[in-house]
Scaffold this active site. Structure first.
Site, mmCIF file in Angstrom:
data_model
loop_
_atom_site.group_PDB
_atom_site.id
_atom_site.type_symbol
_atom_site.label_atom_id
_atom_site.label_comp_id
_atom_site.label_asym_id
_atom_site.label_seq_id
_atom_site.Cartn_x
_atom_site.Cartn_y
_atom_site.Cartn_z
ATOM 1 N N HIS A 18 6.347 -8.430 -0.756
ATOM 2 C CA HIS A 18 6.152 -7.252 -1.632
ATOM 3 C C HIS A 18 5.933 -7.734 -3.059
ATOM 4 C CE1 HIS A 18 7.146 -2.950 -2.924
ATOM 5 N NE2 HIS A 18 6.884 -3.614 -4.036
ATOM 6 N N HIS A 20 3.526 -7.184 -6.873
ATOM 7 C CA HIS A 20 2.535 -6.527 -7.739
ATOM 8 C C HIS A 20 1.795 -7.600 -8.524
ATOM 9 C CE1 HIS A 20 4.223 -2.518 -6.982
ATOM 10 N NE2 HIS A 20 5.358 -3.183 -6.881
ATOM 11 N N LYS A 104 0.689 1.532 2.333
ATOM 12 C CA LYS A 104 1.867 1.779 1.501
ATOM 13 C C LYS A 104 2.060 3.261 1.228
ATOM 14 C CE LYS A 104 5.161 0.952 -1.398
ATOM 15 N NZ LYS A 104 6.024 -0.167 -1.751
ATOM 16 N N HIS A 141 7.969 3.018 0.077
ATOM 17 C CA HIS A 141 8.815 3.170 -1.105
ATOM 18 C C HIS A 141 9.778 4.300 -0.723
ATOM 19 C CE1 HIS A 141 9.804 2.922 -5.471
ATOM 20 N NE2 HIS A 141 10.409 4.033 -5.108
ATOM 21 N N HIS A 179 12.031 -3.080 -0.547
ATOM 22 C CA HIS A 179 13.014 -3.235 -1.636
ATOM 23 C C HIS A 179 14.217 -2.306 -1.478
ATOM 24 C CE1 HIS A 179 10.721 0.139 -3.159
ATOM 25 N NE2 HIS A 179 9.754 -0.581 -3.677
ATOM 26 N N ASP A 252 9.141 -7.835 -5.238
ATOM 27 C CA ASP A 252 8.812 -6.670 -6.068
ATOM 28 C C ASP A 252 8.610 -7.089 -7.523
ATOM 29 O OD1 ASP A 252 8.133 -4.059 -6.627
ATOM 30 O OD2 ASP A 252 10.197 -3.339 -6.728
HETATM 31 C C1 NCD Z 1 6.683 -1.168 -9.550
HETATM 32 C C2 NCD Z 1 5.483 -1.320 -10.494
HETATM 33 O O1 NCD Z 1 5.694 -1.548 -11.693
HETATM 34 O O2 NCD Z 1 4.341 -1.266 -10.025
HETATM 35 N N1 NCD Z 1 7.864 -0.939 -10.333
HETATM 36 C C3 NCD Z 1 9.137 -1.161 -9.930
HETATM 37 O O3 NCD Z 1 10.066 -0.797 -10.663
HETATM 38 N N2 NCD Z 1 9.405 -1.774 -8.809
HETATM 39 C C4 NCD Z 1 6.416 -0.074 -8.581
HETATM 40 C C5 NCD Z 1 7.380 -0.076 -7.413
HETATM 41 O O4 NCD Z 1 7.361 -0.954 -6.560
HETATM 42 O O5 NCD Z 1 8.200 0.860 -7.338
HETATM 43 ZN ZN ZN Z 2 6.992 -2.642 -5.848
#
Ligand code: NCD
Ligand code: ZN
Length: 348
Positions: A18, A20, A104, A141, A179, A252
């Site tokens: 996971h 970003h 997702k 999520h 998460h 995450d």
């Molecule tokens: C994530 C993001 O910034 O894209 N933020 C987070 O707090 N984890 C989005 C997510 O996974 O909820």
């Molecule tokens: Zn995330």
């Protein structure tokens, strides 16, 4: 130095289930941080605009591969962003592409860039049935967005209101509860029958919600789902170090420019891509469970996603180092989690 305190640990190269990566200059800057540790990562689709079509995922994947520094080997595993209007045929296209590994679910409004997410999951049942049929996992999520529900209870309420009805309707749908942050989620995943797993971040293993308020408000510890009480952290530690293949690593890591975190209405997300394996090693070491790290970080994820385990390895050494206060990322600055702090493990 006693024999019972290992000074190094070598494990099969892990993957991040996971992550970003964002896009453009920010993606190009953060990508090497992940690629030096992990063989692969499940790349989140919450771009602006979101990655809703297989064609978007194919193009995004090409941009990631083009941004990879020479000599670095890393495989991005792409995902689609589920909306109320995702067509069942799009799922077949995604599966046939061979590059999309999950779809997702962001409940609309639950987190960063989730406005285009799902308003009511029952609207997606035709699409989810095709995912169940072709074996494409649904990545959750897992928080309700009902403003009447206390922020700290939104994950537990999601299990009752959304997850249990969904799994009753589609028992063979593969699900990753991403998460997870609560004892309720850890027990639900432990006790359920059928194809369900969960990812756990390093920060939810190491910290409870006090961390957000230590000595003043500390926005770099704010993420969603938000850190919970100590009893939940302990339940997550038990799950992660249990050897149960249903629990595996997902950082995450979610970079935001410093100015949007240190803000009157700061963004949710912790940046851990630079030091993720160091943090997970610290967490497992804190309970004497280094022998369980490889199962969690390197084996359970590929086994669940039905991908081969990585063939090479990484080594971490017990050696203190100081996390930089800031990182230059694209045209902006990102403050990593643990900025300026001493960390006890270092990736070789
Ligand atoms: C994530 C993001 O910034 O894209 N933020 C987070 O707090 N984890 C989005 C997510 O996974 O909820
Ligand atoms: Zn995330």
């Amino acid at each position: 130095m006693s024999n019972s305190t290992p000074q190094t640990i070598t494990i099969t190269r892990p993957d991040d289930w996971h992550l970003h990566l964002r896009d453009g200059a920010m993606m190009a800057s953060v990508l090497p941080h992940t690629a030096r540790q992990f063989g692969r990562a499940i790349v989140m689709p919450n771009l602006k605009p979101p990655v809703t079509l297989t064609s978007h995922a194919v193009a995004y994947r090409e941009r990631i591969i083009a941004a990879l520094p020479d000599g670095m080997i890393f495989e991005p595993l792409m995902t689609l962003y589920l909306t109320d209007n995702t067509a069942p045929d799009e799922i077949r296209r995604a599966k046939d592409s061979g590059i999309v590994h999950g779809v997702k679910l962001y409940p609309a409004g639950a987190t960063t860039n989730s406005d285009a997410g799902v308003s009511d999951l029952t609207k997606c049942y035709k699409t989810l049935e095709v995912m169940q049929e072709v074996g494409l996992p649904l990545l959750l999520h897992g928080e309700v967005t009902d403003a009447a529900i206390d922020l700290f209870d939104r994950e537990a309420v999601f299990i009752d209101r959304v997850l249990m009805p969904l799994r009753a309707a589609m028992p063979e749908l593969k699900i990753v509860f991403e998460h997870i942050t609560t004892s309720e989620a850890a027990s639900y995943v432990t006790q359920s029958a059928g194809p369900i797993a969960a990812t756990i971040t390093a920060h939810h293993l190491l910290y409870n919600r006090n961390e957000i308020f230590k000595g003043g408000i500390r926005p770099h510890y704010y993420c969603l789902p938000v850190l919970k009480r100590e009893q939940h952290r302990l339940a997550l530690m038990t799950a992660a170090t249990s050897g149960n293949p249903r629990f595996f690593l997902g950082t995450d890591s979610a970079p935001h420019p410093k100015g949007l975190k240190e803000h009157a209405c700061g963004c949710a997300g912790c940046y851990t891509a630079l030091h993720a394996m160091e943090l997970y090693t610290q967490a497992f070491d804190s309970v004497g469970a280094l022998d369980k790290l490889e199962q969690f970080a390197s084996f359970s994820g590929p086994d669940f996603y039905q991908l081969p385990r990585n063939a090479d390895s990484i080594t971490l050494r017990r050696e203190e180092w100081t996390m930089p206060a800031e990182l230059a990322v694209g045209e902006s600055t990102v403050v990593p989690l643990n900025a300026g702090e001493l960390l006890p493990w270092k990736l070789e």
